[in-house]
Write an enzyme that holds these catalytic residues in place. Structure first.
Site, PDB file in Angstrom:
ATOM      1  N   TYR A 199       0.764  -1.156   0.189  1.00  0.00           N
ATOM      2  CA  TYR A 199       0.018  -0.046   0.007  1.00  0.00           C
ATOM      3  C   TYR A 199       0.923   1.326  -0.059  1.00  0.00           C
ATOM      4  O   TYR A 199       1.931   1.378   0.979  1.00  0.00           O
ATOM      5  CB  TYR A 199      -0.918  -0.053   1.184  1.00  0.00           C
ATOM      6  CG  TYR A 199      -1.719   1.311   1.464  1.00  0.00           C
ATOM      7  CD1 TYR A 199      -2.647   1.632   0.501  1.00  0.00           C
ATOM      8  CD2 TYR A 199      -1.494   2.253   2.440  1.00  0.00           C
ATOM      9  CE1 TYR A 199      -3.551   2.589   0.603  1.00  0.00           C
ATOM     10  CE2 TYR A 199      -2.242   3.187   2.540  1.00  0.00           C
ATOM     11  CZ  TYR A 199      -3.190   3.552   1.496  1.00  0.00           C
ATOM     12  OH  TYR A 199      -3.985   4.743   1.874  1.00  0.00           O
TER      13      TYR A 199
ATOM     14  N   ASP B 140       9.374   2.502   0.175  1.00  0.00           N
ATOM     15  CA  ASP B 140       8.352   3.292   0.766  1.00  0.00           C
ATOM     16  C   ASP B 140       8.448   2.722   2.383  1.00  0.00           C
ATOM     17  O   ASP B 140       7.853   1.694   2.787  1.00  0.00           O
ATOM     18  CB  ASP B 140       7.123   2.900   0.182  1.00  0.00           C
ATOM     19  CG  ASP B 140       5.803   3.578   1.126  1.00  0.00           C
ATOM     20  OD1 ASP B 140       6.126   4.270   2.013  1.00  0.00           O
ATOM     21  OD2 ASP B 140       4.643   3.501   0.595  1.00  0.00           O
TER      22      ASP B 140
ATOM     23  N   LYS C  64       4.185   8.326   9.387  1.00  0.00           N
ATOM     24  CA  LYS C  64       3.561   7.539  10.466  1.00  0.00           C
ATOM     25  C   LYS C  64       4.657   7.842  11.739  1.00  0.00           C
ATOM     26  O   LYS C  64       4.484   9.202  12.317  1.00  0.00           O
ATOM     27  CB  LYS C  64       3.519   6.379  10.244  1.00  0.00           C
ATOM     28  CG  LYS C  64       2.568   5.907   9.453  1.00  0.00           C
ATOM     29  CD  LYS C  64       2.109   4.447   9.394  1.00  0.00           C
ATOM     30  CE  LYS C  64       1.058   4.022   8.309  1.00  0.00           C
ATOM     31  NZ  LYS C  64      -0.552   4.120   8.543  1.00  0.00           N
TER      32      LYS C  64
HETATM   33  C1  LIG Z   1       3.658   1.686   3.336  1.00  0.00           C
HETATM   34  C2  LIG Z   1       2.734   3.189   3.379  1.00  0.00           C
HETATM   35  N1  LIG Z   1       2.870   4.042   2.235  1.00  0.00           N
HETATM   36  C3  LIG Z   1       2.141   5.095   2.413  1.00  0.00           C
HETATM   37  C4  LIG Z   1       1.026   5.066   3.370  1.00  0.00           C
HETATM   38  C5  LIG Z   1       0.063   6.224   3.413  1.00  0.00           C
HETATM   39  O1  LIG Z   1       0.318   7.100   4.263  1.00  0.00           O
HETATM   40  P1  LIG Z   1      -0.629   8.221   4.868  1.00  0.00           P
HETATM   41  O2  LIG Z   1      -2.027   7.254   5.439  1.00  0.00           O
HETATM   42  O3  LIG Z   1      -0.018   9.114   5.957  1.00  0.00           O
HETATM   43  O4  LIG Z   1      -1.182   8.986   3.749  1.00  0.00           O
HETATM   44  C6  LIG Z   1       0.776   4.174   4.227  1.00  0.00           C
HETATM   45  C7  LIG Z   1      -0.124   4.173   5.159  1.00  0.00           C
HETATM   46  O5  LIG Z   1      -0.698   3.393   5.754  1.00  0.00           O
HETATM   47  C8  LIG Z   1       1.656   3.021   4.225  1.00  0.00           C
HETATM   48  O6  LIG Z   1       1.436   2.234   4.921  1.00  0.00           O
END
Ligand SMILES: Cc1ncc(COP(=O)(O)O)c(C=O)c1O
Length: 439
Positions: A142, A246, A274
């Site tokens: 994700y 990521d 996060k």
């Molecule tokens: C690996 C990863 N990338 C990007 C995101 C997106 O982050 P946000 O919810 O702060 O937009 C998340 C959110 O859970 C994530 O787990």
């Protein structure tokens, strides 16, 4: 367990707030989405007076737990001087410098507000840098909810999907998403080195970037196979493709230098969010000079009214200071807590003849009910009994433990022996009262 007040508040919220909750995912909680009254340390309290040991941790950011005094103090201090100026301030420099010191991949950074924005920026940098358009992403990962990357997972069995085409079909994840938004996405199964190599070699002229979670935290906390990320690094470098890790989940969780430091693999770009600011909105992209300099050269625009505001940079400095104390002792503690919990959960499943798996790569882990001997691929993850687990999460609430209905658990630096004991007692209580969990 009483949740009347939460139910009433959801009813009221639904009159004004579309969907009643502030992020679609939160609607899934059963018996009802809970309303928080407050949190302290590893515990959270709801408006009905229930107390929970918290492993949701706001979906990951609360690595210091709730209301950590050091974070509160820094944020309060910052707020006294002004929250945001639209001008520059010292906190930005201090944090950017610290990140470049901590993260092996970071020559320079840019700030944004959410993980979604950081991913958008990383993709933009990769395309501008390479002059190419396509992005390889993986099934089960994700990367936020922007149109450019958000896909649904129509078939957990990626292998059959991949049969003729070598890649799955990236299908828009939501109504209203531009139909063409994923035209530049190549969706591959993860942990399959041959398919990755073939795709990258065959389509090197088109592929700008590979984006991957270094551990597939969003679908089963699946670790990379031995050599998989190393090979990904080697190939992307050879073929002129930008490698993006990521690390929105793994950043500052698998170590102060993120997963990439832990694994000893340096990506070209890294996204983080996060845990970075412990629950205050802040995200960032870090990377190599020659890519990040596209911003300085004015070739890539990077925008955002609240980027790098004083509250968020102060929060991040407090988090990094706490995590860095005593030579990283916080990580050793979190790892130990997560390991002990995971082992305790496995033992209890065995004791009650319940088929399940806990994948625990660090202070984040995934518990699932499944009859498979291991879950090391997304298609195996797709075969877990998700409904059974969601029922388990609901029953755990009544025992005073808050866990995400999808199976992902987060641990903070303030979880301790008492939380482990309370949690395992709660699990045993659910397993012993409800024979439906046994094989
Ligand atoms: C690996 C990863 N990338 C990007 C995101 C997106 O982050 P946000 O919810 O702060 O937009 C998340 C959110 O859970 C994530 O787990």
């Amino acid at each position: 367990m009483k949740v009347d007040k939460s139910r009433q508040m959801l009813d009221e919220a639904s009159r004004y707030l579309a969907g009643g909750v502030a992020s679609s995912l939160r609607a899934a909680m059963k018996p009802t989405p809970l309303y928080a009254a407050g949190g302290r340390g590893a515990r959270v309290y709801d408006v009905d007076g229930n107390e929970y040991v918290d492993y949701l941790l706001a979906y990951g950011p609360l690595i210091l737990g709730h209301s950590h005094p050091a974070l509160n103090e820094r944020v309060n201090q910052a707020m006294q001087k002004g929250y945001t100026f639209g001008l520059q301030h010292e906190g930005e420099i201090e944090l950017a410098k610290r990140l470049t010191e901590l993260l092996p991949c970071a020559d320079k950074v840019v700030f944004s507000g959410s993980g979604t924005e950081a991913v958008m920026m990383a993709l933009r940098l990769a395309r501008a840098y390479t002059g190419k358009q396509k992005v390889v992403r993986f099934h089960g990962h994700y990367h936020g909810w922007s149109d450019a990357i958000f896909t649904s997972f129509p078939s957990p069995d990626m292998k059959s999907k991949a049969a003729g085409s070598d890649s799955g079909e990236a299908v828009p994840g939501t109504g209203g998403q531009s139909e063409n938004s994923l035209d530049d996405i190549i969706l591959l199964p993860w942990n399959e080195p041959e398919l990755l190599e073939r795709t990258l070699r065959d389509r090197r002229e088109e592929i700008a970037a590979v984006i991957t979670e270094p551990v597939m935290c969003n679908s089963g906390c699946i670790s990379p196979q031995k050599g998989y990320l190393e090979n990904m690094r080697k190939l992307t470098e050879q073929l002129g493709i930008v490698l993006i890790f990521d690390e929105v989940i793994t950043g500052f969780r698998l170590g102060l230098g993120g997963a990439h430091e832990r694994f000893g693999i340096v990506p070209d770009l890294m996204t983080m969010g996060k845990a970075l600011a412990g629950g205050i909105a802040l995200s960032a992209v870090a990377g190599k000079h020659d890519i990040m300099n596209l911003v300085a050269e004015g070739r890539v625009d990077h925008l955002g009214t609240l980027n790098g505001n004083t509250v968020s940079t102060a929060a991040a400095m407090a988090v990094l200071d706490e995590l860095g104390k005593d030579d990283g002792a916080a990580y050793a503690r979190m790892e130990k807590i997560a390991e002990t919990l995971a082992e305790g959960l496995r033992n209890l499943m065995q004791k009650y003849n319940i088929q399940g798996i806990v994948n625990q790569p660090g202070p984040v882990f995934h518990m699932m009910f499944t009859d498979q001997p291991e879950v090391v691929h997304f298609d195996q993850f797709g075969r877990r009994d998700a409904a059974k687990y969601s029922r388990f999460a609901e029953l755990m609430l009544a025992e005073g433990v808050l866990i995400r209905p999808n199976g992902l658990w987060y641990v903070s630096i303030v979880h301790g022996e008492r939380e482990i004991a309370d949690t395992l007692k709660a699990v045993e209580s659910v397993f012993s009262k409800y024979p439906e969990f046994s094989a």
